[in-house]
Scaffold this motif. Sequence first.
Motif, PDB file in Angstrom:
ATOM      1  N   PHE A   5      23.225   1.342   6.982  1.00  0.00           N
ATOM      2  CA  PHE A   5      22.051   0.727   6.387  1.00  0.00           C
ATOM      3  C   PHE A   5      21.919  -0.734   6.815  1.00  0.00           C
ATOM      4  CE2 PHE A   5      23.012   4.305   3.617  1.00  0.00           C
ATOM      5  CZ  PHE A   5      21.761   4.884   3.477  1.00  0.00           C
ATOM      6  N   SER A   6      23.047  -1.414   6.979  1.00  0.00           N
ATOM      7  CA  SER A   6      22.986  -2.795   7.474  1.00  0.00           C
ATOM      8  C   SER A   6      22.462  -2.825   8.906  1.00  0.00           C
ATOM      9  CB  SER A   6      24.375  -3.437   7.399  1.00  0.00           C
ATOM     10  OG  SER A   6      24.819  -3.540   6.063  1.00  0.00           O
ATOM     11  N   LEU A   7      22.925  -1.880   9.727  1.00  0.00           N
ATOM     12  CA  LEU A   7      22.404  -1.781  11.088  1.00  0.00           C
ATOM     13  C   LEU A   7      20.900  -1.523  11.074  1.00  0.00           C
ATOM     14  CD1 LEU A   7      25.102   0.351  12.961  1.00  0.00           C
ATOM     15  CD2 LEU A   7      24.406  -1.959  13.540  1.00  0.00           C
ATOM     16  N   ILE A   8      20.466  -0.600  10.225  1.00  0.00           N
ATOM     17  CA  ILE A   8      19.043  -0.261  10.142  1.00  0.00           C
ATOM     18  C   ILE A   8      18.241  -1.472   9.671  1.00  0.00           C
ATOM     19  CG2 ILE A   8      17.354   1.160   8.921  1.00  0.00           C
ATOM     20  CD1 ILE A   8      19.468   3.403   8.884  1.00  0.00           C
ATOM     21  N   PHE A   9      18.773  -2.214   8.718  1.00  0.00           N
ATOM     22  CA  PHE A   9      18.091  -3.422   8.239  1.00  0.00           C
ATOM     23  C   PHE A   9      17.869  -4.400   9.392  1.00  0.00           C
ATOM     24  CE2 PHE A   9      18.396  -7.807   6.657  1.00  0.00           C
ATOM     25  CZ  PHE A   9      17.296  -7.831   5.809  1.00  0.00           C
ATOM     26  N   GLY A  10      18.898  -4.614  10.206  1.00  0.00           N
ATOM     27  CA  GLY A  10      18.754  -5.508  11.358  1.00  0.00           C
ATOM     28  C   GLY A  10      17.732  -4.995  12.355  1.00  0.00           C
ATOM     29  N   LEU A  11      17.719  -3.686  12.598  1.00  0.00           N
ATOM     30  CA  LEU A  11      16.736  -3.094  13.504  1.00  0.00           C
ATOM     31  C   LEU A  11      15.316  -3.312  13.000  1.00  0.00           C
ATOM     32  CD1 LEU A  11      18.546   0.300  14.226  1.00  0.00           C
ATOM     33  CD2 LEU A  11      18.086  -1.475  15.911  1.00  0.00           C
ATOM     34  N   GLY A  61      22.612  -4.811  14.458  1.00  0.00           N
ATOM     35  CA  GLY A  61      21.382  -4.043  14.453  1.00  0.00           C
ATOM     36  C   GLY A  61      20.222  -4.849  14.997  1.00  0.00           C
ATOM     37  N   PHE A  62      20.151  -6.133  14.654  1.00  0.00           N
ATOM     38  CA  PHE A  62      19.090  -7.003  15.155  1.00  0.00           C
ATOM     39  C   PHE A  62      19.132  -7.104  16.677  1.00  0.00           C
ATOM     40  CE2 PHE A  62      17.343 -11.116  16.348  1.00  0.00           C
ATOM     41  CZ  PHE A  62      16.162 -11.167  15.626  1.00  0.00           C
ATOM     42  N   CYS A  63      20.336  -7.113  17.240  1.00  0.00           N
ATOM     43  CA  CYS A  63      20.488  -7.267  18.696  1.00  0.00           C
ATOM     44  C   CYS A  63      20.393  -5.948  19.454  1.00  0.00           C
ATOM     45  CB  CYS A  63      21.828  -7.922  19.016  1.00  0.00           C
ATOM     46  SG  CYS A  63      22.044  -9.579  18.319  1.00  0.00           S
ATOM     47  N   LEU A  64      20.581  -4.822  18.748  1.00  0.00           N
ATOM     48  CA  LEU A  64      20.713  -3.538  19.440  1.00  0.00           C
ATOM     49  C   LEU A  64      19.489  -3.174  20.269  1.00  0.00           C
ATOM     50  CD1 LEU A  64      22.562  -0.913  17.204  1.00  0.00           C
ATOM     51  CD2 LEU A  64      23.080  -1.584  19.551  1.00  0.00           C
ATOM     52  N   LEU A  65      18.306  -3.317  19.683  1.00  0.00           N
ATOM     53  CA  LEU A  65      17.105  -2.932  20.415  1.00  0.00           C
ATOM     54  C   LEU A  65      16.906  -3.798  21.652  1.00  0.00           C
ATOM     55  CD1 LEU A  65      14.535  -2.094  17.599  1.00  0.00           C
ATOM     56  CD2 LEU A  65      15.405  -0.544  19.349  1.00  0.00           C
ATOM     57  N   ALA A  66      17.177  -5.090  21.516  1.00  0.00           N
ATOM     58  CA  ALA A  66      17.051  -5.976  22.678  1.00  0.00           C
ATOM     59  C   ALA A  66      18.036  -5.580  23.773  1.00  0.00           C
ATOM     60  CB  ALA A  66      17.270  -7.419  22.256  1.00  0.00           C
ATOM     61  N   ILE A 336      22.790   5.625  15.910  1.00  0.00           N
ATOM     62  CA  ILE A 336      22.083   4.343  15.942  1.00  0.00           C
ATOM     63  C   ILE A 336      22.503   3.520  17.148  1.00  0.00           C
ATOM     64  CG2 ILE A 336      21.795   2.143  14.743  1.00  0.00           C
ATOM     65  CD1 ILE A 336      22.031   3.728  12.106  1.00  0.00           C
ATOM     66  N   ILE A 337      23.780   3.505  17.451  1.00  0.00           N
ATOM     67  CA  ILE A 337      24.256   2.714  18.589  1.00  0.00           C
ATOM     68  C   ILE A 337      23.788   3.322  19.908  1.00  0.00           C
ATOM     69  CG2 ILE A 337      26.331   2.001  19.835  1.00  0.00           C
ATOM     70  CD1 ILE A 337      27.691   1.664  17.106  1.00  0.00           C
ATOM     71  N   ILE A 338      23.806   4.649  20.019  1.00  0.00           N
ATOM     72  CA  ILE A 338      23.375   5.303  21.256  1.00  0.00           C
ATOM     73  C   ILE A 338      21.869   5.201  21.445  1.00  0.00           C
ATOM     74  CG2 ILE A 338      23.170   7.543  22.417  1.00  0.00           C
ATOM     75  CD1 ILE A 338      25.867   8.291  21.299  1.00  0.00           C
ATOM     76  N   ASP A 339      21.108   5.411  20.377  1.00  0.00           N
ATOM     77  CA  ASP A 339      19.646   5.429  20.472  1.00  0.00           C
ATOM     78  C   ASP A 339      19.051   4.716  19.263  1.00  0.00           C
ATOM     79  OD1 ASP A 339      17.025   5.924  21.100  1.00  0.00           O
ATOM     80  OD2 ASP A 339      17.077   8.063  20.627  1.00  0.00           O
ATOM     81  N   PRO A 340      19.061   3.382  19.265  1.00  0.00           N
ATOM     82  CA  PRO A 340      18.582   2.650  18.081  1.00  0.00           C
ATOM     83  C   PRO A 340      17.109   2.885  17.772  1.00  0.00           C
ATOM     84  CG  PRO A 340      18.984   1.155  19.921  1.00  0.00           C
ATOM     85  CD  PRO A 340      19.558   2.474  20.311  1.00  0.00           C
ATOM     86  N   ALA A 341      16.295   3.184  18.783  1.00  0.00           N
ATOM     87  CA  ALA A 341      14.866   3.412  18.536  1.00  0.00           C
ATOM     88  C   ALA A 341      14.624   4.661  17.705  1.00  0.00           C
ATOM     89  CB  ALA A 341      14.116   3.512  19.864  1.00  0.00           C
ATOM     90  N   SER A 342      15.601   5.584  17.677  1.00  0.00           N
ATOM     91  CA  SER A 342      15.425   6.818  16.909  1.00  0.00           C
ATOM     92  C   SER A 342      15.306   6.555  15.416  1.00  0.00           C
ATOM     93  CB  SER A 342      16.588   7.775  17.177  1.00  0.00           C
ATOM     94  OG  SER A 342      17.813   7.258  16.668  1.00  0.00           O
ATOM     95  N   VAL A 343      15.791   5.401  14.960  1.00  0.00           N
ATOM     96  CA  VAL A 343      15.696   5.061  13.539  1.00  0.00           C
ATOM     97  C   VAL A 343      14.240   5.039  13.084  1.00  0.00           C
ATOM     98  CG1 VAL A 343      16.039   3.146  11.908  1.00  0.00           C
ATOM     99  CG2 VAL A 343      17.877   3.821  13.448  1.00  0.00           C
ATOM    100  N   PHE A 344      13.320   4.720  13.984  1.00  0.00           N
ATOM    101  CA  PHE A 344      11.909   4.594  13.638  1.00  0.00           C
ATOM    102  C   PHE A 344      11.145   5.905  13.830  1.00  0.00           C
ATOM    103  CE2 PHE A 344      13.573   0.499  14.906  1.00  0.00           C
ATOM    104  CZ  PHE A 344      13.156  -0.325  13.872  1.00  0.00           C
ATOM    105  N   ARG A 345      11.862   6.984  14.144  1.00  0.00           N
ATOM    106  CA  ARG A 345      11.210   8.282  14.270  1.00  0.00           C
ATOM    107  C   ARG A 345      11.377   9.062  12.980  1.00  0.00           C
ATOM    108  NH1 ARG A 345      14.489   9.098  19.252  1.00  0.00           N
ATOM    109  NH2 ARG A 345      13.541   7.769  20.856  1.00  0.00           N
ATOM    110  N   ALA A 346      10.385   9.893  12.700  1.00  0.00           N
ATOM    111  CA  ALA A 346      10.423  10.695  11.478  1.00  0.00           C
ATOM    112  C   ALA A 346      11.618  11.639  11.472  1.00  0.00           C
ATOM    113  CB  ALA A 346       9.121  11.486  11.343  1.00  0.00           C
ATOM    114  N   SER A 347      11.992  12.173  12.636  1.00  0.00           N
ATOM    115  CA  SER A 347      13.075  13.156  12.687  1.00  0.00           C
ATOM    116  C   SER A 347      14.385  12.560  12.194  1.00  0.00           C
ATOM    117  CB  SER A 347      13.240  13.689  14.111  1.00  0.00           C
ATOM    118  OG  SER A 347      13.514  12.632  15.015  1.00  0.00           O
ATOM    119  N   PHE A 348      14.699  11.321  12.596  1.00  0.00           N
ATOM    120  CA  PHE A 348      15.933  10.683  12.138  1.00  0.00           C
ATOM    121  C   PHE A 348      15.866  10.424  10.639  1.00  0.00           C
ATOM    122  CE2 PHE A 348      18.339   6.961  10.907  1.00  0.00           C
ATOM    123  CZ  PHE A 348      19.582   7.179  11.479  1.00  0.00           C
ATOM    124  N   GLN A 349      14.774   9.876  10.174  1.00  0.00           N
ATOM    125  CA  GLN A 349      14.654   9.531   8.757  1.00  0.00           C
ATOM    126  C   GLN A 349      14.755  10.771   7.869  1.00  0.00           C
ATOM    127  OE1 GLN A 349      10.998   7.285   8.433  1.00  0.00           O
ATOM    128  NE2 GLN A 349      11.580   5.950  10.132  1.00  0.00           N
TER     129      GLN A 349
END
Length: 660
Positions: A5-11, A61-66, A336-349
């Motif tokens: 959840f902390s990682l997701i918050f940063g993302l 998490g904040f840095c992962l997408l970058a 999350i580490i392998i594919d951080p963008a997946s957090v914003f997809r409905a399937s992951f949530q």
Amino acid sequence: MLLPFSLIFGLVVYALLPAEPAAFHFVIGSLGVTLCLVLAMLSHSLAGLRVAIQLSAAWLGFCLLALHGLAFGTPMLSVPAYGTYSARVDEVLSADANGIRAIVSSIRPLDEARELPIRRARVLLPSELKVEVGDRIEAQVRLASVPGPILPGAFDGQFHAYFAGIGAYGNAVGPVEIVDQGDDGDIARRVQALRNHIGERIDLALEGASAAIGRAMMMGDQSAISDETRDVMAASGLAHVYSISGLHLSIVAGGIFWLLRLALACLPMALTWPNKQIAAIAGLSAAFGYLLLAGGMDNVPAFRSTLMLALIFGAVLAGRRALTMRNVAIAALVIIIIDPASVFRASFQLSFAAVVALIGIYELPRLSPPATGGSVERALRFVSATAWTSFVAGAATLLFSAYHFQQTAPLGVLGNVLALPFVSLIMWFGVLAILATPFGLDGPFLKLMGWNIDRMVDVAELVAAWSTNLTGNPILAGWTLLAGLAALAWFAFIEGRWRLLAPAIVLPAILLFGFAPRPDVLIADTTQAVAVRDGAGMGLVTGRTGSFAVDVWSQHFQTEIAQTHSGAHCDSLGCIVSTEKFSIAVIRNAAAFPEDCFGQNLIITRISAPKGCGASGQIITAQDLARGGVHWLRWDKTAGRFEIRPAIETLSRPWRVLPR
């Protein structure tokens, strides 16, 4: 358990920034977080160390997408391209009568075509082409920019395409030639060939919805499922069935584990063998094999479920407890580490929320004694457990499905209870069909699988019919997702019955304050469509029904959009729309500016407007639409003007397509 959840918050914080952070921001932030971590370690305070670790996870998490963008991102195509190109086929997404959808890379210009800066592209190839992963093709293609969100807060194709390295969408406009075939020893190529073969066998044995759902459940290809079938399955709470996830993998891998363990127990020579561990290895192998057929790591629900099963079977091998919240956290961290963008997809949530809820409820103290009765009592307990599992998973995912799909399934528990026997048989006959394929004996098993798919669809149609007057069309505000995430974090971290407190607080808060208002005006960016509120529905001032934007708007808001607005008066220069609340001018010709620029609450023009036009009201120009994409507007009676929300709020992010 709070680390994911902390990682997701940063993302989330990174994704919501109005502009891309500079490199020195990341350096300063990293130094600050490192200092906090060192100070916490030197203080010998366990509480301080825990806070510092969570802070570090949020910063990661904040840095992962970058970081992911630097490694896998791509420049986005802003100017359409047309010409002859060669490219390597990286992935075949789907293949049907409408064509082959593939991801291509190493795009090289031929015959004076211009150089493209993009890393990869998604293209539509002719259906008769026999293309496989690794092949190099040559073709005349037309490439266009990746479209942005169709509504504010909707699925952002540019965001997800960027992090997948896809800089353009396109299609072949002539014959496609395979100039170089890939290496037959390539694992991805072999898996794709197996997927193609299984798909062909399914098409030979089944047809219609049975074949489409069979393809989806066996190999993750949902492209052939019709909109009618999707609507029925969603209304009955069974849409998750054709998306390969924990249910399917548990039936396959768990079934293999149970059957092999039973078989070994029947062998006298195997009494001294580690039967449980052998069965666990077999179940895990089946899960990974199924994951390959389902599309590998690109299929997030299947990948997450496979990770969970790997942890469960690993716990069995180690003699530890299998189902724990810690295993959920580990699986989430890996994804999350392998594919951080997946957090914003409905399937992951959806999958993450369902698993957290099920494990959390499973960990609560049991109120009922273990089953000790006869077969009837055990059957009743099985039905009860199925209903309870469906209810918990449905309740946990309700917020996310309502936000992303604007649809609820009030009788979903009943639909799942009635359909589960057929779903189990579908999976088992599918496994038997795959095992029988090398011997050419898969036909009868596929037929039996198809019969059970038909019965499952019958159940879906029955339950959907019962739900006709019960389903709603909730339009939720964006903050509700964050509230749901916070409630889920509380539920995962707090033990005992106190974990139910946050969901109990969030639910009434969303019901009271979480519904977003509906628009009075919708303006498309790439077409002429302008829809304006007209009584209970909406009507088009310009544009046409049947276009992509209009169809999505109508489906999203479950609102009929008529071909014409009852209050619109149009001529060759433009249109004037008058309602009880406001008036709008849609200008198509410069000759209309002197008359229509003043006296209207809103002016919409896709041509250059003279200076001062719209001074008495508001104006949306071609430049606004190019920068902001689709515009959502709602009349604010108190302010006497429109509240305007563009689908794209800023262009200063690397995934945005800059206007020409």
